[in-house]
Write a protein that holds these residues in place. Structure first.
Motif, short mmCIF file in Angstrom:
data_model
loop_
_atom_site.label_atom_id
_atom_site.label_comp_id
_atom_site.label_asym_id
_atom_site.label_seq_id
_atom_site.Cartn_x
_atom_site.Cartn_y
_atom_site.Cartn_z
N GLY A 74 0.65 -1.00 -0.40
CA GLY A 74 -0.28 0.02 -0.36
C GLY A 74 0.94 1.01 -0.09
O GLY A 74 0.40 2.67 -0.28
N PRO B 18 -6.40 0.98 -5.79
CA PRO B 18 -7.85 0.65 -4.89
C PRO B 18 -7.38 -0.87 -4.79
O PRO B 18 -7.30 -1.64 -5.08
CB PRO B 18 -8.78 1.62 -5.19
CG PRO B 18 -8.40 1.40 -7.24
CD PRO B 18 -7.14 1.15 -7.07
N SER C 264 -10.37 2.37 -0.72
CA SER C 264 -8.71 3.55 -0.77
C SER C 264 -7.89 3.69 0.08
O SER C 264 -8.23 3.60 0.94
CB SER C 264 -9.50 4.45 -1.70
OG SER C 264 -10.27 5.14 -1.16
N ARG C 265 -6.87 3.88 -0.82
CA ARG C 265 -5.59 3.74 0.46
C ARG C 265 -5.91 5.14 1.16
O ARG C 265 -6.15 6.44 0.59
CB ARG C 265 -4.57 4.26 -0.38
CG ARG C 265 -3.38 3.36 -0.99
CD ARG C 265 -2.74 3.12 -1.32
NE ARG C 265 -2.35 4.54 -2.24
CZ ARG C 265 -0.74 5.37 -2.27
NH1 ARG C 265 0.31 5.02 -1.66
NH2 ARG C 265 -0.89 6.25 -2.44
N TYR D 148 1.92 5.34 4.11
CA TYR D 148 0.42 4.93 4.17
C TYR D 148 -0.30 4.14 5.37
O TYR D 148 0.65 3.35 6.32
CB TYR D 148 0.31 3.19 3.01
CG TYR D 148 -0.40 2.24 2.59
CD1 TYR D 148 -1.79 2.79 2.40
CD2 TYR D 148 -0.04 1.24 3.66
CE1 TYR D 148 -2.93 1.41 2.83
CE2 TYR D 148 -1.36 -0.07 3.61
CZ TYR D 148 -1.87 0.05 2.44
OH TYR D 148 -3.75 -0.47 3.12
N HIS E 6 -5.84 1.09 3.74
CA HIS E 6 -6.76 0.76 2.49
C HIS E 6 -8.68 1.37 3.42
O HIS E 6 -8.99 0.66 4.69
CB HIS E 6 -7.48 0.32 0.95
CG HIS E 6 -6.57 0.61 0.68
ND1 HIS E 6 -5.03 0.13 0.15
CD2 HIS E 6 -6.81 0.57 -0.79
CE1 HIS E 6 -4.86 -0.34 -0.51
NE2 HIS E 6 -5.22 0.43 -1.12
#
Ligand SMILES: [Zn+2]
Length: 810
Positions: free
Chosen positions: A179, A185, A207-208, A215, A218
């Protein structure tokens, strides 16, 4: 409803030259000596080198002394407390500046904030980010571990199903080992109940969530048509994770957000570079709802010329600046003042690459004779292609210089190379379904003052709430479908970066406007810059108004002219978008909520024009709604004493942005002063972000309702028994969110009367305890400025509401 773009003042106070002169004189007057200004000491407020600045209390006798303090140009926190014993202001001063203030007759109190506190905040931030990086590394290592072949590179953290109104929502959080580097995604397959196939309930993408460039995981929520039992995520590498869906029972919200309203999107302080990355990330993820707009003016850049000051005594000091920016070769330059160790040597300069060597002149006995002025001339003649030399702060330079070893020039900048040294673009995110100017515009902007680290977080938290809740929250959808929202999280990125990496107390931008005969040298670098909240066009220093300085080292330096700074021209450009009618300028600290007028002229406190009664009605009515939304987070109340025109509740601030937006563009322009300090501990910063994001979202709702609200509020007075003999309790309620102003002394209520401590139908107001039989006069006003019964709260109207605090019969 009134037209918010009604007649507007563009006139300025005609200030005779003699009055402008009087303002200038005040700059030099010690507040203790009103009679002999010429003998009074000027307050010298230049910071010296790396000397650190504290936030210190200044104890003042009253508002006149507060005006005198403001007139020194000292760097003031946005905090002024009126107490029984006088006024307490907060100044940001070095030890030298503190001594100068004391010498001018001011009394200093406690030290409230030290640079060590800011360094702790930075260390805490770095540790948080490093912790996230380490977690990512561990997870990636486990996923790649050949001895654990079952380890998946995707892990579902939670899968929550809940209802919101008539909708069903599934919220999913999952972590993917790649990620950090891949922006892909993830797709979530839902079943449609126990025993059914994955995918039979549909799919959703998540999504991230990236914070401070790292990161985290998600995430995403979507409406579903049936309750899923399990979900499956297949990562882009083919690894699979499966999880059970849990029912989430959120505590019923007391606010307008339904259950499942997503918030809390910040985990650490963010630098301007990171703030801009965040809004770019959001716009990329929600291309139909948002776009990033680069504002027309780049800043001057997080960059400086490399400099040095050689020598100790003023008359013999030599100041040197590189012609190139520090990062473009200036930092490689060095200067040496060499004693030749021989008699009758002429003064000379040799340049070898970037090394500049001055051979000092000597007399017949071998003693150095070169003066600072002579060395300056020799340097400019012999090394003028690399640098510029000058005597120290206008000194004639008659002192003989002392030899100095090879001294590297430095731009003094410590930010990592990831912070651009170029003129910096300034970005805003524009949010709305229809971003063509056809919808009512709202503007929020933060970090005019560099060291105020919480306000930018409020803006990005707000932007993210608006975008992430659009798909499943009807209220949010209403806002984005009907408004054109501009959010500029950092209008002063250069100063912001400087505040994070170099000088935590930096307030202004980074531009050095000091002349070389003044404080332009390396030792004054923490005093430079223009106060971006004093460089605007209305009721400014240049118009003769108080609360800004013409000194290039002052905390409130207004700049060489109105809108001289790119940061300010950008805000002016934003405000000129013709559909913008509401704005919020976010600062910290002090928990204030303010609007125009923000400036007055001394000596008679001649204020910029006050809003009309109808306009003030809208300010008060909307403000009480916004403050109620802030309070909802943790019951923190912005008090009525800290709500109102800037110049009433704080001090004069000539040329501030709120006044420009209101007087020049007719925008209902508010100012938040968020929280309790510039750089509070993270837990506190987080709470402040959440509560003021509530307030900023509420401003969007006010804007949304404003255009549609023509109806006047109605209010009622309820009386109930009190446990105290002879007393009763009184509460007000209103037919819509509205502010109530009341009196208990039979006077006609006005906006100066007591503001009832509630704004709305959801809040449940405060309970007043009063003697039985008390006469209560009151009126209510909604956020569009509609006043109950069309009452004119100017002290002359008579059709306010009246009641008596007696228990109902029976
Ligand atoms: Zn500020």
């Amino acid at each position: 409803m009134r037209d918010p773009l009604g007649p507007r003042w563009r006139r300025r106070l005609p200030l005779p030259a003699v009055l402008a002169g009087a303002v200038a004189v005040v700059l030099l007057v010690s507040p203790a000596s009103a009679t002999a200004p010429s003998a009074a000491p000027a307050v010298d407020l230049v910071r010296v080198g790396d000397e650190e600045a504290n936030v210190v209390e200044v104890l003042l006798a009253g508002t006149a002394q507060l005006d005198a303090l403001v007139a020194t140009g000292v760097d003031l926190d946005h905090h002024v407390a009126h107490t029984e014993n006088g006024v307490v202001a907060h100044a940001v001063v070095t030890a030298g500046e503190a001594a100068a203030l004391t010498g001018a007759g001011f009394t200093l109190g406690r030290v409230l904030h030290r640079p060590a506190d800011a360094r702790e905040r930075v260390a805490e931030r770095e540790a948080t980010i490093a912790g996230h990086v380490a977690e990512n590394r561990q997870f990636a290592a486990a996923a790649a571990d050949p001895t654990a072949p079952d380890a998946s590179d995707v892990k579902i953290i939670r899968a929550d199903w809940y209802t919101s109104g008539t909708s069903q929502i599934l919220s999913v959080e999952a972590k993917w080992a790649q990620g950090q580097t891949a922006a892909t995604p993830l797709t979530v397959e839902r079943d449609s109940g126990p025993g059914t196939e994955f995918g039979s309930g549909g799919t959703q993408t998540i999504s991230r969530f990236v914070d401070a460039g790292v990161y985290l995981y998600h995430r995403g929520a979507a409406t579903v048509t049936s309750r899923p039992d399990r979900i499956r995520i297949t990562s882009p590498t083919g690894d699979v994770a499966v999880a059970q869906v849990r029912e989430w029972l959120p505590t019923p919200g007391t606010g307008p957000e339904g259950p499942g309203y997503q918030k809390d999107f910040v985990t650490s302080y963010l630098t301007p570079t990171e703030l801009y990355a965040r809004i770019h990330q959001l716009a990329a993820e929600f291309p139909r709802l948002a776009e990033v707009v680069e504002l027309p003016y780049k800043t001057n850049g997080y960059r400086r010329h490399a400099q040095a000051v050689l020598g100790a005594a003023t008359a013999s000091r030599v100041a040197v600046d590189s012609l190139a920016w520090g990062h473009e070769g200036g930092n490689a330059i060095s200067v040496e003042l060499a004693d030749p160790g021989a008699a009758n040597t002429p003064l000379s300069v040799t340049v070898t690459g970037s090394a500049v060597r001055v051979t000092l002149g000597t007399d017949g006995a071998g003693a150095v004779t070169s003066t600072a002025a002579q060395v300056v001339a020799a340097l400019n003649a012999g090394a003028g292609a690399l640098l510029r030399a000058y005597t120290y702060r206008g000194s004639p330079g008659t002192g003989v210089v002392a030899p100095a070893p090879r001294t590297p020039l430095s731009d003094g900048l410590s930010a990592p190379a990831s912070v651009s040294r170029d003129p910096h673009p300034v970005y805003a995110i524009r949010i709305g379904k229809h971003r063509d100017g056809s919808k009512l515009g709202v503007l929020a902007y933060a970090q005019e003052h560099a060291r105020e680290w919480v306000p930018p977080l409020v803006t990005v938290e707000t932007a993210e709430r608006l975008l992430r809740n659009y798909a499943h929250d009807g209220q949010t959808k209403q806002l984005l479908d009907n408004l054109d929202i501009w959010i500029a999280p950092s209008v002063n990125p250069d100063g912001g970066h400087y505040s994070f990496y170099d000088f935590n107390s930096q307030r202004k931008n980074m531009t050095n406007h000091c002349p070389s005969t003044g404080a332009a040298d390396f030792l004054a670098r923490n005093s430079w810059g223009v106060d971006n909240n004093r460089n605007y066009t209305e009721y400014s220093l240049f118009d003769g108004y108080s609360g800004a300085s013409s000194s290039c080292t002052s905390g409130t330096y207004a700049g060489p002219s109105e809108l001289s700074e790119p940061e300010n021209r950008n805000v002016d450009w934003l405000a000129a978008r013709p559909n913008i009618r509401f704005s919020m300028n976010l600062h910290s600290s002090g928990n204030y909520f303010m609007w125009s007028p923000g400036a007055y002229a001394l000596p008679d406190r001649v204020s910029a024009p006050r809003p009309t009664l109808a306009e003030e009605s809208a300010f008060w009515g909307a403000s009480s709604r916004i403050l109620a939304a802030i309070k909802r987070h943790r019951n923190m109340a912005v008090t009525p004493a800290r709500t109102g025109p800037i110049s009433d509740v704080l001090y004069s601030a000539a040329g501030n942005s709120g006044d420009m937006l209101w007087y020049k563009y007719g925008i209902y322009a508010w100012n938040f002063e968020v929280g309790t300090s510039f750089q509070p501990e993270w837990d506190e910063a987080h709470d402040e972000t959440m509560e003021f994001a509530n307030g900023l979202v509420e401003l969007m709702r006010v804007a949304r309702d404003f255009a549609k609200d023509n109806s006047r509020p109605r209010s009622t007075l309820a009386v109930a028994p009190s446990s105290t003999p002879g007393m009763v309790t009184v509460t007000f309620s209103t037919s819509e969110p509205a502010a109530v102003f009341y009196t208990l002394d039979r006077a006609a209520p006005t906006y100066a009367s007591t503001l009832y401590g509630s704004a709305g139908v959801r809040e449940g107001g405060e309970t007043l305890t009063v003697p039985a039989g008390t006469t209560v006069h009151w009126f209510s006003v909604d956020s569009a400025g509609n006043v109950e019964n069309n009452y004119r709260p100017d002290g002359n109207g008579r059709n306010y509401r009246q009641g008596t605090a007696v228990l109902p019969a029976g």
